[in-house]
Scaffold this motif. Structure first.
Motif, PDB file in Angstrom:
ATOM      1  N   GLN A  49      37.651 -27.569  29.407  1.00 31.18           N
ATOM      2  CA  GLN A  49      36.655 -27.636  28.334  1.00 31.18           C
ATOM      3  C   GLN A  49      37.225 -27.298  26.964  1.00 31.18           C
ATOM      4  O   GLN A  49      36.692 -27.734  25.951  1.00 31.18           O
ATOM      5  N   ASP A  51      40.499 -27.310  24.422  1.00 33.37           N
ATOM      6  CA  ASP A  51      41.756 -28.005  24.162  1.00 33.37           C
ATOM      7  C   ASP A  51      42.782 -27.026  23.580  1.00 33.37           C
ATOM      8  O   ASP A  51      42.513 -26.368  22.569  1.00 33.37           O
ATOM      9  N   TYR A  56      40.445 -25.250  16.297  1.00 33.46           N
ATOM     10  CA  TYR A  56      39.008 -25.423  16.088  1.00 33.46           C
ATOM     11  C   TYR A  56      38.673 -24.703  14.787  1.00 33.46           C
ATOM     12  O   TYR A  56      38.865 -23.499  14.671  1.00 33.46           O
ATOM     13  N   HIS A 157      31.173 -28.570  23.790  1.00 30.94           N
ATOM     14  CA  HIS A 157      30.515 -29.868  23.986  1.00 30.94           C
ATOM     15  C   HIS A 157      31.300 -30.892  23.177  1.00 30.94           C
ATOM     16  O   HIS A 157      31.198 -30.921  21.946  1.00 30.94           O
ATOM     17  N   GLY A 158      32.109 -31.682  23.867  1.00 35.45           N
ATOM     18  CA  GLY A 158      32.938 -32.667  23.169  1.00 35.45           C
ATOM     19  C   GLY A 158      33.904 -31.981  22.230  1.00 35.45           C
ATOM     20  O   GLY A 158      34.656 -31.106  22.638  1.00 35.45           O
ATOM     21  N   ASP A 159      33.862 -32.347  20.957  1.00 36.27           N
ATOM     22  CA  ASP A 159      34.755 -31.765  19.947  1.00 36.27           C
ATOM     23  C   ASP A 159      34.171 -30.523  19.285  1.00 36.27           C
ATOM     24  O   ASP A 159      34.752 -29.999  18.337  1.00 36.27           O
ATOM     25  N   THR A 160      33.040 -30.048  19.769  1.00 35.78           N
ATOM     26  CA  THR A 160      32.359 -28.907  19.161  1.00 35.78           C
ATOM     27  C   THR A 160      32.465 -27.679  20.052  1.00 35.78           C
ATOM     28  O   THR A 160      32.259 -27.760  21.256  1.00 35.78           O
ATOM     29  N   LYS A 175      36.852 -29.393  16.502  1.00 34.94           N
ATOM     30  CA  LYS A 175      38.238 -29.655  16.882  1.00 34.94           C
ATOM     31  C   LYS A 175      38.943 -30.406  15.761  1.00 34.94           C
ATOM     32  O   LYS A 175      38.403 -31.350  15.190  1.00 34.94           O
TER      33      LYS A 175
END
Length: 189
Positions: A49, A51, A56, A157-160, A175
């Motif tokens: 989950q 990266d 970030y 959640h995804g890039d957040t 991200k």
């Protein structure tokens, strides 16, 4: 004597967390690895989950500047805010992480900005009741000299990335891919 007890308690409490000064001359890191004891509960499934090849960076949701509503914006692009400092998280494959603070006026990123031996607050990730949790050793008092552990919860959640500290705040981070050469440093706490 009653007034002296809280002061002595505070000195003892802050004295229990021994720190060392990092290479930038003012950031602090704990000396005793026992403060990261929850690292024993690190589970590699967390990395599905979060990266570890990116940073970030802090994102500011809708806010008001006077009576004018401002749009969602990355903190580094928010030139309406006088405070130019913003937070950036960096995660490592071994369950460690850093919270670095960047200045949006420094537009050229350098390796020192992401070097945990040079700057930044240190933390460890682990699972607690099925949730991604982190213990960050950071400034815990308003005076700036109190260093302690702050427990955070991470939701991706995804890039957040959502970062929540119990009864304190909920921040949003987005991200951002940067030159991988800037992220070659390792964490060893």
């Amino acid at each position: 004597m009653k007034k002296l007890f809280p002061i002595l308690f505070l000195i003892l409490l802050t004295g229990c967390l021994q720190t060392t000064i990092l290479k930038n001359g003012y950031s602090q890191a704990p000396v005793n690895p026992k403060v990261f004891q929850n690292k024993a509960s690190f589970d590699k499934s967390i990395l599905a989950q979060i990266d570890t090849t990116v940073i970030y960076e802090e994102f500011l949701p809708v806010y008001y500047n006077g009576s004018v509503q401002q749009q969602n914006i990355l903190a580094r692009n928010n030139h309406n805010n006088r405070n130019t400092i913003y937070g950036v998280y960096r995660f490592y494959g071994n369950g460690n992480y850093n919270l670095f603070h960047l200045d949006r006026n420094d537009t050229i990123l350098t390796q020192n900005m992401f070097d945990p031996a040079y700057t930044g607050w240190r933390g460890v990730l682990y699972l607690k009741k099925g949730k991604i949790t982190g213990d960050l050793i950071t400034q815990t008092g308003q005076l700036g000299w109190q260093i302690g552990k702050q427990t955070q919860e991470f939701t991706a959640h995804g890039d957040t990335l959502y970062v929540t500290a119990k009864n304190r705040y909920r921040y949003v981070y987005i991200k951002r891919s940067i030159n991988p050469e800037l992220l070659k440093q390792h964490s060893n706490w």
